[in-house]
Each structure stands twice: as structure tokens, then as C-alpha cells.
Design a protein around this motif. Sequence first.
Motif, short mmCIF file in Angstrom:
data_model
loop_
_atom_site.label_atom_id
_atom_site.label_comp_id
_atom_site.label_asym_id
_atom_site.label_seq_id
_atom_site.Cartn_x
_atom_site.Cartn_y
_atom_site.Cartn_z
N MET A 210 -18.55 -18.82 -45.80
CA MET A 210 -17.31 -18.95 -46.54
C MET A 210 -17.63 -18.82 -48.03
O MET A 210 -18.50 -19.48 -48.56
CB MET A 210 -16.68 -20.31 -46.25
N ALA A 211 -16.90 -17.95 -48.72
CA ALA A 211 -17.13 -17.69 -50.14
C ALA A 211 -16.53 -18.80 -51.00
O ALA A 211 -15.55 -19.46 -50.61
CB ALA A 211 -16.52 -16.35 -50.52
N ASP A 212 -17.10 -18.99 -52.16
CA ASP A 212 -16.57 -19.96 -53.10
C ASP A 212 -15.26 -19.45 -53.68
O ASP A 212 -15.05 -18.25 -53.83
CB ASP A 212 -17.56 -20.18 -54.25
N LEU A 213 -14.36 -20.38 -54.03
CA LEU A 213 -13.09 -20.01 -54.66
C LEU A 213 -13.32 -19.74 -56.13
O LEU A 213 -14.11 -20.43 -56.78
CB LEU A 213 -12.11 -21.18 -54.54
N ASN A 214 -12.59 -18.77 -56.66
CA ASN A 214 -12.61 -18.53 -58.10
C ASN A 214 -11.19 -18.69 -58.63
O ASN A 214 -10.27 -19.02 -57.88
CB ASN A 214 -13.22 -17.16 -58.43
N ARG A 215 -11.00 -18.45 -59.90
CA ARG A 215 -9.71 -18.63 -60.55
C ARG A 215 -8.60 -17.83 -59.87
O ARG A 215 -7.51 -18.33 -59.62
CB ARG A 215 -9.84 -18.25 -62.03
N GLN A 216 -8.89 -16.57 -59.55
CA GLN A 216 -7.88 -15.72 -58.91
C GLN A 216 -7.52 -16.22 -57.50
O GLN A 216 -6.36 -16.14 -57.09
CB GLN A 216 -8.35 -14.26 -58.85
N ASP A 217 -8.50 -16.75 -56.78
CA ASP A 217 -8.22 -17.31 -55.46
C ASP A 217 -7.29 -18.52 -55.57
O ASP A 217 -6.39 -18.70 -54.74
CB ASP A 217 -9.52 -17.73 -54.77
N ILE A 218 -7.50 -19.34 -56.57
CA ILE A 218 -6.64 -20.51 -56.77
C ILE A 218 -5.22 -20.06 -57.12
O ILE A 218 -4.25 -20.61 -56.61
CB ILE A 218 -7.23 -21.43 -57.85
N ILE A 219 -5.11 -19.06 -57.97
CA ILE A 219 -3.78 -18.54 -58.35
C ILE A 219 -3.07 -18.01 -57.12
O ILE A 219 -1.88 -18.30 -56.89
CB ILE A 219 -3.91 -17.47 -59.45
N ARG A 220 -3.77 -17.24 -56.28
CA ARG A 220 -3.16 -16.72 -55.05
C ARG A 220 -2.76 -17.86 -54.11
O ARG A 220 -1.71 -17.82 -53.47
CB ARG A 220 -4.10 -15.76 -54.34
N GLY A 221 -3.57 -18.90 -54.05
CA GLY A 221 -3.24 -20.07 -53.23
C GLY A 221 -2.00 -20.79 -53.75
O GLY A 221 -1.15 -21.24 -52.96
N MET A 222 -1.88 -20.90 -55.07
CA MET A 222 -0.69 -21.51 -55.66
C MET A 222 0.55 -20.70 -55.32
O MET A 222 1.61 -21.25 -54.99
CB MET A 222 -0.85 -21.63 -57.18
#
Length: 103
Positions: A1-13
Amino acid sequence: MADLNRQDIIRGMMAEVDGLSHRMAAASLEAAISCISQALIEHQSVTISDFGKFGVRQRRARQGMHPHTHAPIQIPSVAVPYFSPSPALKQQVKHGSNPDISR
């Protein structure tokens, strides 16, 4: 499982909140990070219930050794940020649960 980055958090939001645009999600994340950072710069703690506490600790001055010359050097005192997870977050991580945070 890859670490989350800023863009992943934005997509999750964006996935969590219907109608939230990428621009608004990014601005919200930036505002939250900015508020937390500013509080830490001012040596204040930030508590987010059911998540954890961000704070600043003072690391004491100590005697060290220069890695090349092995001469003793004085390492100055420095302020360092820390994160302490809440008991609820510890339980969620321990049991692998992913409850709805918004409740």
C-alpha cells in the motif's frame, strides 16, 4: 500500500463531501495546514478530537561528537514538533477499522 500524499488527501476530501471541487478541497487542506503550522510556530498545541494532538517540545542542549574529527561539539537546544494520537485513533489503527469520522 502506497503512502498518501497531498493530492491523495484532496481526492479523499472530494470523495467524502458531495460537490466539493478540487480547488476548494485544496484550499481547505492548505488552510488547515497553515492554521496548525502557525499555532506550532507560536508554541501552542493543537488538539483535534478523535484524531490527536500536535505540539512542540523543547529538545535540551547536549554534548555531541563531530562525525569526521570526533571532536566534542555542543548541540544547542531546539524546539521540535510532535504528534500524539488519540486513544480513538490508536484503537482504529490497532483493529484496522475505518469508521465514518463525521458521525
